[in-house]
Design a protein around this motif. Structure first.
Motif, PDB file in Angstrom:
ATOM      1  N   GLU A  77       0.834  -1.204   0.000  1.00 59.12           N
ATOM      2  CA  GLU A  77       0.000   0.000   0.000  1.00 59.12           C
ATOM      3  C   GLU A  77       0.867   1.252   0.000  1.00 59.12           C
ATOM      4  OE1 GLU A  77      -3.300   2.133   2.957  1.00 59.12           O
ATOM      5  OE2 GLU A  77      -2.308   0.258   3.541  1.00 59.12           O
ATOM      6  N   VAL A  78       1.852   1.307   0.897  1.00 62.31           N
ATOM      7  CA  VAL A  78       2.742   2.465   0.989  1.00 62.31           C
ATOM      8  C   VAL A  78       3.656   2.540  -0.232  1.00 62.31           C
ATOM      9  CG1 VAL A  78       4.630   3.496   2.329  1.00 62.31           C
ATOM     10  CG2 VAL A  78       2.657   2.493   3.504  1.00 62.31           C
ATOM     11  N   LEU A  79       4.181   1.388  -0.648  1.00 63.61           N
ATOM     12  CA  LEU A  79       5.068   1.370  -1.814  1.00 63.61           C
ATOM     13  C   LEU A  79       4.352   1.913  -3.053  1.00 63.61           C
ATOM     14  CD1 LEU A  79       7.726   0.563  -3.189  1.00 63.61           C
ATOM     15  CD2 LEU A  79       6.748  -1.715  -3.529  1.00 63.61           C
ATOM     16  N   ASN A  80       3.106   1.521  -3.255  1.00 66.17           N
ATOM     17  CA  ASN A  80       2.374   1.982  -4.437  1.00 66.17           C
ATOM     18  C   ASN A  80       2.081   3.476  -4.383  1.00 66.17           C
ATOM     19  OD1 ASN A  80       2.154  -0.341  -6.079  1.00 66.17           O
ATOM     20  ND2 ASN A  80       0.584  -1.185  -4.738  1.00 66.17           N
ATOM     21  N   HIS A  81       1.862   4.021  -3.201  1.00 64.84           N
ATOM     22  CA  HIS A  81       1.702   5.476  -3.080  1.00 64.84           C
ATOM     23  C   HIS A  81       2.988   6.185  -3.509  1.00 64.84           C
ATOM     24  CE1 HIS A  81      -2.283   5.810  -1.485  1.00 64.84           C
ATOM     25  NE2 HIS A  81      -2.040   5.056  -0.425  1.00 64.84           N
ATOM     26  N   ARG A  82       4.122   5.655  -3.093  1.00 70.12           N
ATOM     27  CA  ARG A  82       5.404   6.249  -3.480  1.00 70.12           C
ATOM     28  C   ARG A  82       5.633   6.139  -4.991  1.00 70.12           C
ATOM     29  NH1 ARG A  82       9.376   4.009   1.422  1.00 70.12           N
ATOM     30  NH2 ARG A  82       8.239   5.058   3.124  1.00 70.12           N
ATOM     31  N   LEU A  83       5.313   4.981  -5.543  1.00 72.68           N
ATOM     32  CA  LEU A  83       5.526   4.792  -6.977  1.00 72.68           C
ATOM     33  C   LEU A  83       4.595   5.676  -7.805  1.00 72.68           C
ATOM     34  CD1 LEU A  83       6.052   0.925  -7.207  1.00 72.68           C
ATOM     35  CD2 LEU A  83       7.769   2.727  -7.101  1.00 72.68           C
ATOM     36  N   GLN A  84       3.391   5.904  -7.306  1.00 81.04           N
ATOM     37  CA  GLN A  84       2.497   6.814  -8.023  1.00 81.04           C
ATOM     38  C   GLN A  84       3.061   8.230  -8.023  1.00 81.04           C
ATOM     39  OE1 GLN A  84      -1.409   8.147  -6.353  1.00 81.04           O
ATOM     40  NE2 GLN A  84      -2.263   7.289  -8.236  1.00 81.04           N
ATOM     41  N   ALA A  85       3.627   8.659  -6.889  1.00 80.03           N
ATOM     42  CA  ALA A  85       4.228   9.992  -6.826  1.00 80.03           C
ATOM     43  C   ALA A  85       5.425  10.093  -7.777  1.00 80.03           C
ATOM     44  CB  ALA A  85       4.656  10.299  -5.390  1.00 80.03           C
ATOM     45  N   ILE A  86       6.202   9.027  -7.869  1.00 85.48           N
ATOM     46  CA  ILE A  86       7.345   9.024  -8.787  1.00 85.48           C
ATOM     47  C   ILE A  86       6.858   9.037 -10.226  1.00 85.48           C
ATOM     48  CG2 ILE A  86       9.325   7.660  -9.575  1.00 85.48           C
ATOM     49  CD1 ILE A  86       9.560   6.642  -6.655  1.00 85.48           C
ATOM     50  N   GLY A  87       5.816   8.255 -10.504  1.00 89.57           N
ATOM     51  CA  GLY A  87       5.268   8.239 -11.855  1.00 89.57           C
ATOM     52  C   GLY A  87       4.726   9.594 -12.274  1.00 89.57           C
ATOM     53  N   ASP A  88       4.179  10.354 -11.324  1.00 88.26           N
ATOM     54  CA  ASP A  88       3.646  11.686 -11.624  1.00 88.26           C
ATOM     55  C   ASP A  88       4.747  12.719 -11.842  1.00 88.26           C
ATOM     56  OD1 ASP A  88       1.090  10.725 -11.392  1.00 88.26           O
ATOM     57  OD2 ASP A  88       0.764  11.468  -9.358  1.00 88.26           O
ATOM     58  N   ALA A  89       5.929  12.486 -11.264  1.00 86.73           N
ATOM     59  CA  ALA A  89       6.994  13.499 -11.264  1.00 86.73           C
ATOM     60  C   ALA A  89       7.730  13.518 -12.606  1.00 86.73           C
ATOM     61  CB  ALA A  89       7.968  13.224 -10.126  1.00 86.73           C
ATOM     62  N   ALA A  90       7.706  14.657 -13.257  1.00 83.79           N
ATOM     63  CA  ALA A  90       8.380  14.796 -14.558  1.00 83.79           C
ATOM     64  C   ALA A  90       9.879  14.976 -14.421  1.00 83.79           C
ATOM     65  CB  ALA A  90       7.778  15.979 -15.318  1.00 83.79           C
ATOM     66  N   ASN A  91      10.376  15.200 -13.216  1.00 85.96           N
ATOM     67  CA  ASN A  91      11.808  15.466 -13.020  1.00 85.96           C
ATOM     68  C   ASN A  91      12.567  14.254 -12.488  1.00 85.96           C
ATOM     69  OD1 ASN A  91      10.448  15.619 -10.556  1.00 85.96           O
ATOM     70  ND2 ASN A  91      11.865  17.120  -9.708  1.00 85.96           N
ATOM     71  N   VAL A  92      12.016  13.050 -12.683  1.00 86.51           N
ATOM     72  CA  VAL A  92      12.670  11.817 -12.239  1.00 86.51           C
ATOM     73  C   VAL A  92      12.790  10.876 -13.425  1.00 86.51           C
ATOM     74  CG1 VAL A  92      12.536   9.825 -10.687  1.00 86.51           C
ATOM     75  CG2 VAL A  92      11.732  12.050  -9.916  1.00 86.51           C
ATOM     76  N   LYS A  93      13.984  10.297 -13.591  1.00 83.21           N
ATOM     77  CA  LYS A  93      14.178   9.362 -14.694  1.00 83.21           C
ATOM     78  C   LYS A  93      13.624   7.986 -14.369  1.00 83.21           C
ATOM     79  CE  LYS A  93      17.635   7.359 -17.786  1.00 83.21           C
ATOM     80  NZ  LYS A  93      19.063   7.249 -18.137  1.00 83.21           N
ATOM     81  N   GLY A  94      13.845   7.516 -13.137  1.00 81.11           N
ATOM     82  CA  GLY A  94      13.373   6.175 -12.812  1.00 81.11           C
ATOM     83  C   GLY A  94      13.632   5.787 -11.377  1.00 81.11           C
ATOM     84  N   VAL A  95      13.541   4.489 -11.122  1.00 84.12           N
ATOM     85  CA  VAL A  95      13.669   3.925  -9.779  1.00 84.12           C
ATOM     86  C   VAL A  95      14.735   2.846  -9.784  1.00 84.12           C
ATOM     87  CG1 VAL A  95      12.507   2.506  -8.038  1.00 84.12           C
ATOM     88  CG2 VAL A  95      11.316   4.445  -9.043  1.00 84.12           C
ATOM     89  N   LEU A  96      15.517   2.826  -8.729  1.00 87.70           N
ATOM     90  CA  LEU A  96      16.490   1.755  -8.507  1.00 87.70           C
ATOM     91  C   LEU A  96      16.019   0.957  -7.299  1.00 87.70           C
ATOM     92  CD1 LEU A  96      19.194   0.250  -8.819  1.00 87.70           C
ATOM     93  CD2 LEU A  96      20.260   2.069  -7.449  1.00 87.70           C
ATOM     94  N   PHE A  97      15.485  -0.247  -7.553  1.00 85.51           N
ATOM     95  CA  PHE A  97      15.081  -1.136  -6.469  1.00 85.51           C
ATOM     96  C   PHE A  97      16.302  -1.910  -5.973  1.00 85.51           C
ATOM     97  CE2 PHE A  97      10.913  -0.824  -8.646  1.00 85.51           C
ATOM     98  CZ  PHE A  97      10.130  -0.469  -7.557  1.00 85.51           C
ATOM     99  N   ILE A  98      16.488  -1.930  -4.678  1.00 85.30           N
ATOM    100  CA  ILE A  98      17.526  -2.756  -4.045  1.00 85.30           C
ATOM    101  C   ILE A  98      16.816  -3.898  -3.335  1.00 85.30           C
ATOM    102  CG2 ILE A  98      19.491  -2.821  -2.471  1.00 85.30           C
ATOM    103  CD1 ILE A  98      19.956  -0.914  -4.745  1.00 85.30           C
ATOM    104  N   PHE A  99      16.971  -5.115  -3.829  1.00 86.81           N
ATOM    105  CA  PHE A  99      16.324  -6.266  -3.192  1.00 86.81           C
ATOM    106  C   PHE A  99      17.134  -6.705  -1.971  1.00 86.81           C
ATOM    107  CE2 PHE A  99      13.882  -8.002  -7.144  1.00 86.81           C
ATOM    108  CZ  PHE A  99      13.098  -6.863  -7.117  1.00 86.81           C
ATOM    109  N   ARG A 100      16.420  -6.846  -0.860  1.00 81.05           N
ATOM    110  CA  ARG A 100      17.089  -7.172   0.409  1.00 81.05           C
ATOM    111  C   ARG A 100      16.495  -8.412   1.063  1.00 81.05           C
ATOM    112  NH1 ARG A 100      17.260  -1.721   3.821  1.00 81.05           N
ATOM    113  NH2 ARG A 100      18.653  -3.010   5.078  1.00 81.05           N
ATOM    114  N   GLY A 101      16.087  -9.361   0.260  1.00 76.96           N
ATOM    115  CA  GLY A 101      15.537 -10.601   0.805  1.00 76.96           C
ATOM    116  C   GLY A 101      14.029 -10.545   0.917  1.00 76.96           C
ATOM    117  N   ILE A 102      13.338 -10.805  -0.196  1.00 75.88           N
ATOM    118  CA  ILE A 102      11.877 -10.797  -0.211  1.00 75.88           C
ATOM    119  C   ILE A 102      11.382 -12.162   0.243  1.00 75.88           C
ATOM    120  CG2 ILE A 102       9.835 -10.512  -1.654  1.00 75.88           C
ATOM    121  CD1 ILE A 102      11.546  -8.778  -3.525  1.00 75.88           C
TER     122      ILE A 102
END
Length: 610
Positions: A77-102
């Motif tokens: 729920e929280v992650l998707n809120h953050r990703l929506q904000a990133i998707g809306d932002a025109a001044n961001v190229k992308g996301v770097l996910f660091i996997f830490r043991g899912i």
């Protein structure tokens, strides 16, 4: 009366328009300030690990916040809120996910893939850096634009493996027998106790579950990596590989340590720029320090993001979660600090019924999403919860969103909803009934323990474990199982608009993946929780345009005191300290007796994905 109703509606609309225009103005001002500050970002770093629960836990109390308790896991729920904000932002190229043991189920991993794909659809690049290259992590990583791993990582995508153990002969050696009454051989929840080996029906069921799961996994990986499915399966058969070998085979894109990522990503950007025709006549200028991509964590990046104004309605989508074993009585949550015998949540009928009755009366709630992640449990508790769903459904739409598992009793509580959504890998179905009664007579004989019982009533000892079932007792219990199964099928027939007489081939305890369930019309569509919120809004008639926000509010229990169906104003009864109460239940054997000799809507086995 109509005049005042129209006036109220017009005033509400005027207030909404005023609020939206004010919000749009403040967002515009903040964006202009950030543009003047040249707030340009390359990638936002988002570490991902742990169980990834779908919804956030209830807010911690003041006392709990003062204690050194473990940090709650990041919910989707929280992650998707953050990703929506990133998707809306025109001044961001992308996301770097660091996997830490899912460490979560396959349907949750599909939700995470869906989040990545939604971000890519918004024009953002997704990079995954992972030291873990097993099936779970790689399945998610394959949805990204690039996969990076450290040199020491091992590519260990080896396929799927499942096993079952059988304790009938072991229990017999100590004088215990499990007498199982099941609706069909496919209802195999107690095969571990009642069988000495795998039955043909259990093997067939496990085969079709593994086949379908492996097929959807390899298809998704092949699509993400741009390779034929046959090649991916051949590579899996040849694994494991070193990180270098995986790179050479096209399974990952870069081999680097985490501290080298900024330089690596900047080099890739320069190469991409050159490939689009940048001038290369002048010799490169030698610099003392290598250029690095700008990587910021979410906390530092959030205040710099350009925003998008959204219009919010005056109503919301309510969300109630039903997770764990379905039982009579109150729900029990795992403790904040793990303790022996107290690691599993239960979905108690008392808690869920009260919460659903409270939700029924909330006028501002346009629709309800029931989030189900349960392999079932008590047939009676499932029926009582389903009744409340049916009541709410008469007033406002109810959408069930199935998590990793929504089977047996988990499907019973879902069947009467207006709409059911799950992921292709969700484990569901298991529409059937089973019960088990232990027989410990031989154990007492081995220990030379004399038991003497006195009864009043011919069947007073029907659920006692002091001997084998008589013919009359077995017939009595069998009738109860059949009646419960017939009731279960009727609920499915009514809720899913399926002919009652045609249900047995997809029922009788058979377990399905979400993809198979869609073929059998047991669910309506596939998607993640964001898709479920949008679908619920459409069912409720709320606007779902690109500039519309859809508020989803988690509803949490407020005690387990009695709440009648038509009233809200009742004092809630106090409940005892939950930790002490739980210890008492275990020490007294109450938890073990809850499931003994009662009709159960229970998933045959846990299907876990690692």
């Amino acid at each position: 009366m109509d005049f005042f109703t129209d006036l109220k509606r017009e005033l509400r609309q005027l207030w909404q328009d005023l609020s939206y225009n004010t919000h749009r103005f403040t967002v515009s001002v903040r964006n202009q300030i950030r543009q003047l500050q040249r707030a340009e970002l390359d990638y936002i770093i988002l570490p991902i690990g742990g169980p990834l629960p779908e919804r956030a836990d209830p807010p911690r109390s003041f006392l709990q916040r003062q204690l050194p308790l473990p940090t709650p896991p990041l919910p989707l729920e929280v992650l998707n809120h953050r990703l929506q904000a990133i998707g809306d932002a025109a001044n961001v190229k992308g996301v770097l996910f660091i996997f830490r043991g899912i460490n979560t189920g396959l349907a949750t991993l599909q939700n995470l893939r869906r989040s990545i794909q939604r971000l890519q659809a918004a024009g953002k690049e997704v990079i995954v850096y992972t030291p873990y290259l097993d099936m779970a992590h790689y399945f998610v990583a394959a949805a990204a634009d690039r996969i990076m791993a450290p040199p020491g990582a091992q590519f260990e995508v080896l396929g799927l493996h499942s096993e079952a153990i059988f304790l009938k002969e072991t229990l017999a050696r100590v004088g215990v027998a499990a007498e199982v009454i099941q609706i069909s051989p496919f209802k195999t929840a107690y095969n571990m106790l009642g069988e000495a080996d795998m039955t043909p029906e259990q093997q067939a069921q496990m085969e079709w579950l593994l086949d379908d799961t492996f097929d959807l996994l390899t298809q998704a990986i092949a699509e993400g990596r741009g390779k034929p499915v046959e090649e991916i399966r051949a590579l899996i058969d040849g694994a494991p590989y070193t990180a270098g070998q995986a790179h050479d085979l096209g399974l990952i894109d870069d081999v680097a340590y985490e501290d080298e990522l900024a330089e690596k990503l900047e080099q890739e950007r320069e190469l991409e720029g050159a490939s689009f025709g940048e001038e290369a006549d002048e010799p490169p200028v030698v610099q003392e320090e290598k250029k690095k991509a700008k990587l910021l964590t979410w906390g530092k990046a959030q205040p710099m993001l350009l925003e998008k104004a959204r219009k919010w309605p005056d109503k919301f989508i309510g969300v109630i979660s039903l997770e764990g074993l379905i039982t009579m009585g109150p729900s029990r949550q795992p403790p904040l600090i793990p303790l022996p015998f107290m690691d599993g949540a239960t979905a108690g009928e008392t808690t869920l019924v009260n919460l659903l009755r409270r939700a029924e009366k909330i006028d501002e709630m346009a629709a309800l999403i029931l989030h189900v992640d349960s392999g079932g449990g008590s047939a009676l508790a499932s029926e009582l919860i389903a009744r409340e769903i049916q009541r709410i459904q008469q007033k406002k739409p109810v959408l069930v969103y199935m998590g990793n598992t929504a089977a047996s009793g988990g499907y019973y509580v879902s069947a009467l909803a207006k709409y059911i959504m799950c992921q292709p890998a969700t484990i569901t179905g298991s529409i059937g009934v089973i019960m088990m009664r232990p027989n410990t007579q031989a154990l007492y004989d081995k220990l030379s323990v004399k038991r003497v019982s006195i009864k009043r009533g011919e069947r007073a000892d029907l659920y006692s474990d002091d001997g084998p079932l008589t013919k009359d007792e077995r017939e009595t219990l069998w009738r109860g199982v059949v009646e419960t199964y017939q009731s279960f099928k009727q609920v499915v027939a009514n809720g899913r608009a399926l002919p009652y007489d045609d249900l047995d081939p997809i029922c009788e305890g058979r377990v399905w993946t979400g993809r198979q369930a869609l073929e059998h019309k047991l669910v309506d569509s596939h998607g993640d929780f964001v898709d479920a919120i949008r679908q619920a809004a459409e069912l409720a008639g709320l606007p779902t345009g690109p500039n519309d926000g859809i508020p989803a509010v988690n509803l949490y229990p407020k005690g387990d005191g009695y709440r009648p169906p038509q009233s809200y104003n009742n004092d809630e009864e106090a409940v005892p300290n939950e930790a002490l109460a739980e210890w008492s239940r275990w020490l007294s054997g109450e938890r073990l007796r809850e499931l003994s000799g009662k009709p159960l809507l229970l998933l045959p086995y846990d299907v876990k994905f690692r």
